[in-house]
Design a protein around this motif. Sequence first.
Motif, mmCIF file in Angstrom:
data_model
loop_
_atom_site.group_PDB
_atom_site.id
_atom_site.type_symbol
_atom_site.label_atom_id
_atom_site.label_comp_id
_atom_site.label_asym_id
_atom_site.label_seq_id
_atom_site.Cartn_x
_atom_site.Cartn_y
_atom_site.Cartn_z
ATOM 1 N N PHE A 44 78.333 14.123 46.924
ATOM 2 C CA PHE A 44 79.791 14.203 47.049
ATOM 3 C C PHE A 44 80.468 14.353 45.690
ATOM 4 C CE2 PHE A 44 79.373 12.493 51.407
ATOM 5 C CZ PHE A 44 80.190 13.407 52.049
ATOM 6 N N LEU A 45 79.900 13.724 44.671
ATOM 7 C CA LEU A 45 80.456 13.882 43.330
ATOM 8 C C LEU A 45 80.347 15.338 42.879
ATOM 9 C CD1 LEU A 45 81.553 12.702 40.660
ATOM 10 C CD2 LEU A 45 79.172 12.375 39.981
ATOM 11 N N LEU A 47 80.083 17.978 44.798
ATOM 12 C CA LEU A 47 80.993 18.762 45.637
ATOM 13 C C LEU A 47 82.437 18.598 45.175
ATOM 14 C CD1 LEU A 47 81.402 20.519 48.183
ATOM 15 C CD2 LEU A 47 81.660 18.381 49.465
ATOM 16 N N GLY A 48 82.826 17.380 44.828
ATOM 17 C CA GLY A 48 84.193 17.127 44.345
ATOM 18 C C GLY A 48 84.480 17.828 43.033
ATOM 19 N N VAL A 49 83.535 17.807 42.132
ATOM 20 C CA VAL A 49 83.729 18.486 40.848
ATOM 21 C C VAL A 49 83.844 19.991 41.069
ATOM 22 C CG1 VAL A 49 82.584 19.064 38.671
ATOM 23 C CG2 VAL A 49 82.647 16.701 39.457
ATOM 24 N N TRP A 50 82.996 20.549 41.928
ATOM 25 C CA TRP A 50 83.036 21.985 42.207
ATOM 26 C C TRP A 50 84.352 22.379 42.875
ATOM 27 C CZ3 TRP A 50 82.964 24.809 46.874
ATOM 28 C CH2 TRP A 50 82.774 26.175 46.718
ATOM 29 N N LEU A 51 84.768 21.620 43.898
ATOM 30 C CA LEU A 51 86.027 21.926 44.572
ATOM 31 C C LEU A 51 87.218 21.758 43.632
ATOM 32 C CD1 LEU A 51 85.638 20.417 48.150
ATOM 33 C CD2 LEU A 51 85.898 22.803 47.532
ATOM 34 N N GLY A 52 87.189 20.708 42.824
ATOM 35 C CA GLY A 52 88.271 20.495 41.861
ATOM 36 C C GLY A 52 88.393 21.640 40.879
ATOM 37 N N LYS A 54 87.540 24.716 41.454
ATOM 38 C CA LYS A 54 88.052 25.886 42.181
ATOM 39 C C LYS A 54 89.546 25.751 42.466
ATOM 40 C CE LYS A 54 84.401 28.382 42.831
ATOM 41 N NZ LYS A 54 84.264 29.704 42.312
#
Length: 137
Positions: A44-45, A47-52, A54
């Motif tokens: 999740f970390l 995924l959060g860094v990647w989404l953030g 983007k």
Amino acid sequence: MGKRILLYGALLAAGTLLLEWLDYQRLVRSHVGEFYTFLIAAGFLALGVWLGAKVLAAPKARPFDGNPQAVATLGISARELEVLGEIMAGRSNQEIADRLGVSLNTVKTHVARLLEKLGAKRRTDAVARARELGIMR
């Protein structure tokens, strides 16, 4: 003798690695719930860094096109756009004439038409208006 030392060193390193691996296996088996929780949290970390990255990334600037619709609506010619660019660069009428290879009177005519088309009284007003319309940067 050097080869023997290297061989003993490699055997010691392999034994240490095996013992550490066994200790790691025991640790994982005794704390399997925490291990899976860590793996999920790490996922999740990431995924959060990647989404953030983007979502918060600055939008790509579109290329400057000089607002051809406004240029066409106002009826500004290509030569008048050149003169406007020279005005924006801060050049005098004589300098513009020299750079474009035209007479001083031609430049004065282009400037007068630009002022009229842009609804400006002075050259600085024409520059400000051209920037407002997106004709020039």
